[in-house]
Scaffold this motif. Structure first.
Motif, PDB file in Angstrom:
ATOM      1  N   ASP A  51       1.019  -1.338   0.061  1.00  0.00           N
ATOM      2  CA  ASP A  51      -0.331   0.147  -0.062  1.00  0.00           C
ATOM      3  C   ASP A  51       0.640   1.339   0.344  1.00  0.00           C
ATOM      4  O   ASP A  51       0.662   2.027  -1.126  1.00  0.00           O
ATOM      5  CB  ASP A  51      -0.581   0.006   1.458  1.00  0.00           C
ATOM      6  CG  ASP A  51      -2.302  -1.027   0.823  1.00  0.00           C
ATOM      7  OD1 ASP A  51      -2.415  -1.569  -0.114  1.00  0.00           O
ATOM      8  OD2 ASP A  51      -3.087  -1.323   2.128  1.00  0.00           O
ATOM      9  N   LYS A  52       2.086   0.888   1.002  1.00  0.00           N
ATOM     10  CA  LYS A  52       2.733   2.215   1.016  1.00  0.00           C
ATOM     11  C   LYS A  52       3.018   2.742  -0.554  1.00  0.00           C
ATOM     12  O   LYS A  52       3.214   3.804  -0.939  1.00  0.00           O
ATOM     13  CB  LYS A  52       3.937   2.191   1.884  1.00  0.00           C
ATOM     14  CG  LYS A  52       3.693   2.753   3.346  1.00  0.00           C
ATOM     15  CD  LYS A  52       4.417   2.544   3.864  1.00  0.00           C
ATOM     16  CE  LYS A  52       4.538   2.411   5.775  1.00  0.00           C
ATOM     17  NZ  LYS A  52       4.154   4.161   5.344  1.00  0.00           N
ATOM     18  N   VAL A  53       3.789   1.657  -1.005  1.00  0.00           N
ATOM     19  CA  VAL A  53       4.387   1.743  -2.227  1.00  0.00           C
ATOM     20  C   VAL A  53       3.402   2.070  -3.139  1.00  0.00           C
ATOM     21  O   VAL A  53       3.984   3.095  -4.212  1.00  0.00           O
ATOM     22  CB  VAL A  53       4.624   0.402  -2.636  1.00  0.00           C
ATOM     23  CG1 VAL A  53       5.529   0.040  -4.677  1.00  0.00           C
ATOM     24  CG2 VAL A  53       6.291  -0.140  -1.568  1.00  0.00           C
ATOM     25  N   GLU A  54       2.430   1.648  -3.145  1.00  0.00           N
ATOM     26  CA  GLU A  54       0.770   2.679  -4.435  1.00  0.00           C
ATOM     27  C   GLU A  54       1.223   3.296  -3.795  1.00  0.00           C
ATOM     28  O   GLU A  54       0.703   3.961  -5.317  1.00  0.00           O
ATOM     29  CB  GLU A  54      -0.172   0.980  -3.796  1.00  0.00           C
ATOM     30  CG  GLU A  54      -0.526   1.008  -5.421  1.00  0.00           C
ATOM     31  CD  GLU A  54      -0.225   0.250  -6.297  1.00  0.00           C
ATOM     32  OE1 GLU A  54      -1.002   0.325  -7.272  1.00  0.00           O
ATOM     33  OE2 GLU A  54       0.550  -0.755  -5.690  1.00  0.00           O
ATOM     34  N   THR A  55       0.697   3.621  -3.060  1.00  0.00           N
ATOM     35  CA  THR A  55       0.966   5.607  -2.841  1.00  0.00           C
ATOM     36  C   THR A  55       1.698   6.734  -2.954  1.00  0.00           C
ATOM     37  O   THR A  55       1.868   7.249  -4.148  1.00  0.00           O
ATOM     38  CB  THR A  55       0.405   5.673  -1.429  1.00  0.00           C
ATOM     39  OG1 THR A  55      -0.246   4.861  -0.425  1.00  0.00           O
ATOM     40  CG2 THR A  55       0.185   7.482  -0.594  1.00  0.00           C
ATOM     41  N   GLU A  56       3.070   5.503  -3.242  1.00  0.00           N
ATOM     42  CA  GLU A  56       4.065   6.738  -3.379  1.00  0.00           C
ATOM     43  C   GLU A  56       4.466   6.258  -5.505  1.00  0.00           C
ATOM     44  O   GLU A  56       4.478   7.461  -5.510  1.00  0.00           O
ATOM     45  CB  GLU A  56       5.807   5.752  -3.005  1.00  0.00           C
ATOM     46  CG  GLU A  56       7.153   6.503  -3.344  1.00  0.00           C
ATOM     47  CD  GLU A  56       7.032   7.848  -1.670  1.00  0.00           C
ATOM     48  OE1 GLU A  56       6.698   7.644  -0.800  1.00  0.00           O
ATOM     49  OE2 GLU A  56       7.639   8.565  -2.633  1.00  0.00           O
ATOM     50  N   TRP A  57       4.006   5.684  -5.671  1.00  0.00           N
ATOM     51  CA  TRP A  57       4.049   4.937  -6.968  1.00  0.00           C
ATOM     52  C   TRP A  57       2.492   5.731  -8.294  1.00  0.00           C
ATOM     53  O   TRP A  57       3.217   6.567  -9.175  1.00  0.00           O
ATOM     54  CB  TRP A  57       4.144   3.720  -7.402  1.00  0.00           C
ATOM     55  CG  TRP A  57       3.801   3.716  -9.112  1.00  0.00           C
ATOM     56  CD1 TRP A  57       4.455   3.722  -9.766  1.00  0.00           C
ATOM     57  CD2 TRP A  57       2.546   2.839  -9.519  1.00  0.00           C
ATOM     58  NE1 TRP A  57       4.211   2.929 -10.678  1.00  0.00           N
ATOM     59  CE2 TRP A  57       3.107   3.299 -10.986  1.00  0.00           C
ATOM     60  CE3 TRP A  57       1.301   2.282  -9.293  1.00  0.00           C
ATOM     61  CZ2 TRP A  57       2.255   2.247 -11.538  1.00  0.00           C
ATOM     62  CZ3 TRP A  57       0.857   1.759 -10.191  1.00  0.00           C
ATOM     63  CH2 TRP A  57       1.259   1.520 -11.319  1.00  0.00           C
ATOM     64  N   SER A  58       2.061   6.321  -7.196  1.00  0.00           N
ATOM     65  CA  SER A  58       0.873   7.160  -7.740  1.00  0.00           C
ATOM     66  C   SER A  58       1.315   8.596  -7.677  1.00  0.00           C
ATOM     67  O   SER A  58       0.719   9.228  -9.012  1.00  0.00           O
ATOM     68  CB  SER A  58      -0.607   6.863  -6.875  1.00  0.00           C
ATOM     69  OG  SER A  58       0.096   8.003  -5.892  1.00  0.00           O
ATOM     70  N   TYR A  59       2.070   8.757  -6.833  1.00  0.00           N
ATOM     71  CA  TYR A  59       2.712  10.583  -7.934  1.00  0.00           C
ATOM     72  C   TYR A  59       3.781  10.738  -8.406  1.00  0.00           C
ATOM     73  O   TYR A  59       4.341  11.242  -9.044  1.00  0.00           O
ATOM     74  CB  TYR A  59       3.293  10.980  -6.369  1.00  0.00           C
ATOM     75  CG  TYR A  59       2.287  11.890  -5.141  1.00  0.00           C
ATOM     76  CD1 TYR A  59       1.778  11.991  -5.722  1.00  0.00           C
ATOM     77  CD2 TYR A  59       1.952  10.496  -4.160  1.00  0.00           C
ATOM     78  CE1 TYR A  59       0.966  12.577  -4.194  1.00  0.00           C
ATOM     79  CE2 TYR A  59       1.945  10.774  -3.163  1.00  0.00           C
ATOM     80  CZ  TYR A  59       0.808  11.660  -3.422  1.00  0.00           C
ATOM     81  OH  TYR A  59      -0.262  12.130  -2.295  1.00  0.00           O
ATOM     82  N   LEU A  60       4.096   8.984  -9.200  1.00  0.00           N
ATOM     83  CA  LEU A  60       5.634   9.108  -9.733  1.00  0.00           C
ATOM     84  C   LEU A  60       5.650   8.607 -11.483  1.00  0.00           C
ATOM     85  O   LEU A  60       6.194   8.676 -12.239  1.00  0.00           O
ATOM     86  CB  LEU A  60       6.976   7.750  -9.244  1.00  0.00           C
ATOM     87  CG  LEU A  60       7.159   8.635  -7.675  1.00  0.00           C
ATOM     88  CD1 LEU A  60       8.400   7.635  -6.662  1.00  0.00           C
ATOM     89  CD2 LEU A  60       8.423   9.344  -7.847  1.00  0.00           C
ATOM     90  N   LYS A  61       4.065   7.585 -11.432  1.00  0.00           N
ATOM     91  CA  LYS A  61       3.886   6.710 -12.722  1.00  0.00           C
ATOM     92  C   LYS A  61       3.563   7.942 -13.468  1.00  0.00           C
ATOM     93  O   LYS A  61       4.186   7.561 -15.009  1.00  0.00           O
ATOM     94  CB  LYS A  61       2.760   6.116 -12.449  1.00  0.00           C
ATOM     95  CG  LYS A  61       1.229   6.357 -11.933  1.00  0.00           C
ATOM     96  CD  LYS A  61       0.375   5.001 -11.732  1.00  0.00           C
ATOM     97  CE  LYS A  61      -0.008   4.379 -12.758  1.00  0.00           C
ATOM     98  NZ  LYS A  61      -1.323   3.528 -13.074  1.00  0.00           N
ATOM     99  N   GLU A  62       3.281   8.813 -13.990  1.00  0.00           N
ATOM    100  CA  GLU A  62       2.704  10.270 -14.914  1.00  0.00           C
ATOM    101  C   GLU A  62       3.581  11.097 -14.921  1.00  0.00           C
ATOM    102  O   GLU A  62       3.176  12.028 -15.303  1.00  0.00           O
ATOM    103  CB  GLU A  62       1.277  10.444 -14.613  1.00  0.00           C
ATOM    104  CG  GLU A  62       0.980   9.421 -14.674  1.00  0.00           C
ATOM    105  CD  GLU A  62       0.370   8.381 -16.653  1.00  0.00           C
ATOM    106  OE1 GLU A  62       1.030   8.518 -17.480  1.00  0.00           O
ATOM    107  OE2 GLU A  62       0.086   7.030 -15.998  1.00  0.00           O
ATOM    108  N   THR A  63       4.785  10.517 -14.716  1.00  0.00           N
ATOM    109  CA  THR A  63       5.991  11.785 -14.920  1.00  0.00           C
ATOM    110  C   THR A  63       7.019  11.534 -15.756  1.00  0.00           C
ATOM    111  O   THR A  63       6.901  10.584 -16.338  1.00  0.00           O
ATOM    112  CB  THR A  63       7.039  12.049 -13.338  1.00  0.00           C
ATOM    113  OG1 THR A  63       7.921  10.588 -12.748  1.00  0.00           O
ATOM    114  CG2 THR A  63       6.102  12.415 -12.389  1.00  0.00           C
ATOM    115  N   ALA A  64       8.226  11.777 -16.266  1.00  0.00           N
ATOM    116  CA  ALA A  64       9.338  11.789 -16.843  1.00  0.00           C
ATOM    117  C   ALA A  64       9.507  10.360 -16.951  1.00  0.00           C
ATOM    118  O   ALA A  64      10.394   9.490 -17.603  1.00  0.00           O
ATOM    119  CB  ALA A  64      10.561  12.499 -17.248  1.00  0.00           C
ATOM    120  N   ALA A  65       9.524   9.434 -15.655  1.00  0.00           N
ATOM    121  CA  ALA A  65      10.038   8.132 -15.233  1.00  0.00           C
ATOM    122  C   ALA A  65       9.363   6.968 -15.596  1.00  0.00           C
ATOM    123  O   ALA A  65       9.931   6.298 -15.828  1.00  0.00           O
ATOM    124  CB  ALA A  65      10.079   7.883 -13.735  1.00  0.00           C
TER     125      ALA A  65
END
Lengths: 551, 166
Positions: free
Chosen positions: A265-279
Motif C-alpha cells: 500500500d505504501k508503495v502504491e501511494t508513492e507510485w501514484s505520484y511517480l507513474k505519470e512523470t518523465a520516469a
C-alpha cells in the motif's frame, strides 16, 4: 547483446575519472579510510584478508569473447593470472593492487564493462536466467529489461546510501532459473490474456541470517511503469528500512514488520505520484534496447537425436551430453554448460589461458558470446547440435568438459576464509575434499540432480539455505565448524533447508554427506530426485543416520 | 564559519542552526534555521525577525504534515547526521517534486564533496560543507557527469529521452 552508445560510454568513462581522483585523494591522505570506503565499495573494491578484491560486473551474466579476452589480459597483467566467477554472475579478482584499480577500470571501460555498484549499500547487478533468449520455456526475453534496469540503477542519485545492499532478479520463463524468490525484488514477466507483457513484482526475499521467500506486492505491472514502480519501492525502503542494525536492515525485515500488504500500500501511494512523470519509459527506448537482443544468424537446422549421437561416441561424451547439454528453442541447436568445477580446481575459478581458449571456442561455436550462471559456470548458448562432439573434443584437454552439471560436485561455493574477511570458515578446501571423495562419475550420475552449496559464513554468498544440501561455516571458539542442512531448493518451488543438528569439523563433512546420500539411496522411489525424497520423508531419517552412534 | 556552496560560488554560511528543543527557541539576530518541531515559532517569526528564518528537517523527520507551509520559507534544510544516511536524498526529492518547494533547499550536516553530485541531482541548491572539505573539489564535483540515466529533481533530461529527442 547490448552495445554502448556515446551516452553509455561517457558515463562509464567519467566514472573512471571520478574514482581515479578519489583514489588519488585517499592515497594522499586527504580522504580518510571511512569516507573512502563506500566510494571504493561502489566501484567494486573490497579490502580483504590478504589483498584488495575487485568485483567486476557482468550485467545479467552476458559477456562477449572480446570482453573475455580483456578480462584474461587484466587477470594476467594486474593479478595472478586467474579469475573467480561468483554466484551473482559477476567476476572477482583476488589480488589487484589498490593503486592500479583505476587503471583496471579504464581497461574495462575500453570494452564496455565496469565495476559500478558491485558492492556497497546500493542497487547491485541485476541477474537473470543463464538461458535467457534461448530457453525453450521462455515467455519473453528478460535481458532487455535487465539492461533497462541496469541503466536506471547505475548512479541512481537517490539510492546510493540505502540501509543495506539491494538485489534485483528477473525471470520470464516457466522454470525460475534466477532464484527470484530470494531477492530483494523479484520480477516475473508474463503475458496477460491479451498477450501483452506484464510484470509480477515480488519483494522481501533474501538469504543471509534471516532467510525468507519474497511476497507478491504487485500482481500485474505495465512495462512502461517499471522504473517508476521500482523508484517507489526503493523510496519506501530508503526512508523506512532500519538503519540501526545492519543485520535487520534488508528490505525483507521492513516488509515483515509492516506486513507485505501494508508495504504494498505504501508503495502504491508513492507510485501514484511517480507513474505519470518523465520516469515513464518511452516505447522508443523499449524498442531500442530490445533490438540489441534479436536472434543471431541461426542456420536452418533440424534436431538431431541426441541418444543416437551419444551411442556413436565415447562413454564420457554420453555423460556430458546428458548432463551439460540443454534444450534450445531453435531446432538443431543446444546450449552447453562448461562447468568450472573440475576436481582440484576451486569452484568458479578459471585461468587466463582457459578464458582465452574459451573465447576462441565461443567465436567458433556460439556467435562469440558467453553467459555466466549463478551456479558459477560458463555457458555457450547457441551451439549447433551437429558440432557438439567437435566442441566436446576441444573442451576436454582444457579441463572444461567435466560432465557434472547439476550434480553433487557441481557445487556452489563462496571464496570463504581463504580470501574473504567476513568468513568464519574456509569453503574451498572443503569443496575440494568433497570433490575428491565423490569423484566416481557413475555414482554421481546415479545420485542425480543435487545442489550442494557451501557458504563460509551466514552472509550466505553461496545460498546454502536453498541448496538441496547446504553447508554453512561457523566459528566455534575460534575453530572452523560446518553446519549441515538438507531440503532447500531454489526455483519456482523454492524452500529453505532444515539444519540436521550440531556442526562438524571439516574432515568429518565428506562422511556426513556420504551418510546423507546413502539415506537417500535407501529411501528413494525410482522416480524421486534427492529433493523429492527430502520433501517426502522430512529431515528426521537423515538426522538419525548422520548422528547414529556406532554400536 | 562554515562554507556554503551556492550558485557556483563559495561563501561563508552565516545561518545559525538551532537544535531541536522542547522550549520556545531563542532567535538570535541574523539568519537562522529552526527545527521543524518549532515550525509554529518559525512561521510567527518569519517576516518580523531581523534576518531570514528557515526550517530544517532531520533525516528521520516526515515533512508530510507541514507541506502546505513550506513555501513561506526562503530556506529549508535537510540534515545528514552521517554522510552514509541516505534518507535525506529522498526527502529532498519529495520536497522539490511532490511538495513543490521553490526556495533554497540546503544540505547540512555531514556534507562531503564526494556526495555533492547526487545531492544536487536530488534537488539541493546549496550545500553547507563540513569544515574540513576543500571548496575547490566541491565546485568540480558538481559537474562530475555530463549525462544521467534517471529522472530526478534537477532539470537533467534522462538519457532514455535524450536518445529519442523526447
Amino acid at each position: 547483446m547490448y552495445k554502448y552508445d556515446d551516452y553509455d560510454q561517457q558515463i562509464v568513462d567519467e566514472r573512471v575519472l571520478q574514482f581515479k581522483d578519489q583514489t588519488r585523494r585517499f592515497l594522499a591522505g586527504v580522504l580518510p579510510e571511512e569516507e573512502f570506503l563506500p566510494l571504493r565499495l561502489q566501484n567494486g573494491l573490497y579490502v580483504q584478508r590478504f589483498a584488495p578484491m575487485l568485483r567486476i560486473a557482468i550485467p545479467y551474466g552476458m559477456v562477449s569473447s572480446t570482453q573475455m579476452r580483456k578480462l584474461a589480459h587484466i587477470a594476467r597483467r594486474y593479478d595472478k593470472g586467474y579469475v573467480h566467477f561468483t554466484t551473482r554472475q559477476n567476476l572477482q579478482l583476488n589480488w589487484p593492487r589498490l593503486e592500479e584499480v583505476p587503471e583496471i577500470l579504464a581497461a574495462l571501460a575500453s570494452v564496455q564493462m565496469h565495476a559500478i555498484q558491485t558492492s556497497g549499500n546500493c542497487i547491485r547487478n541485476t541477474t537473470t536466467d543463464q538461458f535467457a533468449g534461448v530457453a525453450h520455456d521462455e515467455i519473453i526475453d528478460p535481458r532487455p529489461w535487465c539492461e533497462i534496469i541496469r541503466q536506471w540503477s547505475t548512479l541512481h542519485p537517490e539510492f546510493a546510501y540505502l540501509p543495506r545492499k539491494f538485489k534485483i532478479a528477473v525471470c520470464s520463463s516457466e522454470q525460475d532459473r534466477a532464484a527470484t524468490q530470494v531477492h530483494d525484488i523479484g520480477i516475473h514477466a508474463f503475458l496477460n490474456e491479451n498477450n501483452n507483457v506484464r510484470f509480477k513484482i515480488l519483494a522481501g526475499g533474501g538469504l543471509g541470517r534471516t532467510p525468507m521467500v519474497g511476497s507478491v506486492i504487485k500482481p500485474s505491472l505495465e512495462p512502461e511503469h517499471l522504473l517508476s514502480y521500482l523508484d517507489a519501492v526503493l523510496r519506501v525502503y530508503n526512508r523506512y528500512g532500519r538503519r540501526d542494525n545492519k543485520y535487520k536492515a534488508r528490505i525483507k525485515i521492513l516488509i515483515k514488520a509492516l506486513t507485505p500488504e501494508v508495504f504494498a500500500d505504501k508503495v502504491e501511494t508513492e507510485w501514484s505520484y511517480l507513474k505519470e512523470t518523465a520516469a515513464r519509459l518511452p516505447h522508443q527506448e523499449i524498442d531500442r534496447v530490445q533490438s540489441f537482443f534479436s536472434e543471431p544468424d541461426y542456420e536452418e537446422l533440424t534436431n538431431i537425436n541426441l541418444t543416437d549421437l551419444a551411442l556413436s561416441a565415447e562413454p564420457d561424451f554420453q555423460l556430458w551430453l546428458r548432463r551439460n547439454v540443454h534444450p534450445h528453442k531453435k531446432p538443431g541447436y543446444s546450449a552447453v554448460t562448461l562447468t568450472l568445477k573440475a576436481t582440484a580446481d576451486a569452484p568458479g575459478d578459471a585461468s587466463a589461458e582457459q578464458l582465452e581458449a574459451i573465447s576462441d571456442l565461443a567465436d567458433q561455436f556460439s556467435f562469440g558470446e558467453l553467459r555466466v550462471s549463478h551456479e558459477q559456470n560458463l555457458i555457450f548458448a547457441d551451439v549447433p547440435q551437429n558440432r557438439l562432439h567437435e566442441l566436446w573434443l576441444k573442451l576436454r584437454p582444457l579441463n572444461l568438459a567435466t560432465p557434472n552439471q547439476g550434480l553433487l560436485t557441481d557445487m556452489i561455493c563462496c571464496p570463504g576464509g581463504d580470501f574473504c574477511a567476513l568468513a568464519n570458515a574456509r569453503s574451498i578446501p572443503l569443496a575440494k575434499s568433497i570433490q575428491r571423495r565423490f569423484d566416481n562419475i557413475d555414482f554421481l550420475h546415479d545420485i542425480g540432480e543435487l545442489d550442494l552449496n557451501i557458504s563460509g559464513c551466514m552472509n550466505a554468498c553461496a545460498h546454502h539455505h536453498v541448496g538441496h544440501i547446504g553447508i554453512l561455516g561457523v566459528d566455534r571458539k575460534g575453530e572452523e565448524y560446518y553446519q549441515v542442512q538438507v531440503g532447500g531448493a531454489s526455483g519456482h518451488d523454492a524452500s529453505l533447508g532444515k539444519i540436521l543438528g550440531p556442526s562438524f569439523k571439516m574432515d568429518e563433512v565428506p562422511d556426513v554427506i556420504d551418510k546423507i546420500l546413502r539415506t537417500y539411496v535407501e529411501l528413494r522411489t525410482p522416480e524421486e530426485r534427492f529433493i523429492d525424497t527430502c520433501r517426502r520423508v522430512g529431515v528426521q531419517p537423515f538426522k538419525e543416520k548422520v548422528y547414529a552412534k556406532v554400536a | 564559519m562554515p562554507k556554503l556552496l551556492k550558485d557556483q560560488q563559495i561563501r561563508n554560511d552565516d545561518f545559525q542552526i538551532r537544535q531541536q528543543g522542547p522550549k520556545e527557541p531563542f532567535l538570535p539576530e541574523g539568519n537562522v534555521l529552526l527545527h521543524v518541531s518549532s515550525i509554529v515559532h518559525a512561521i510567527k517569526a518569519n517576516g518580523q525577525h531581523k534576518g531570514q528564518v528557515g526550517i530544517w528537517f532531520d533525516s528521520s523527520d516526515e515533512p508530510e504534515t507541514v507541506t502546505h507551509t513550506l513555501n513561506q520559507f526562503p530556506v529549508i534544510a535537510v540534515n545528514f547526521p552521517g554522510f552514509f544516511d541516505g534518507r535525506g536524498y529522498s526527502l529532498a526529492r519529495l520536497l522539490r517534486e511532490r511538495w513543490d518547494y521553490q526556495g533554497d533547499l540546503r544540505a547540512i550536516g555531514d556534507i562531503l564533496v564526494d556526495q555533492l553530485y547526487y545531492l544536487k541531482r536530488c534537488g539541493f541548491s546549496s550545500f553547507r560543507l563540513r569544515e574540513d572539505q576543500n571548496p575547490d573539489y566541491a565546485l568540480a564535483a558538481l559537474t562530475t557527469f555530463s549525462g544521467n540515466y534517471q529522472t530526478a529533481a534537477d532539470q537533467s533530461i534522462p538519457v532514455y529521452r535524450l536518445r529519442h529527442q523526447l
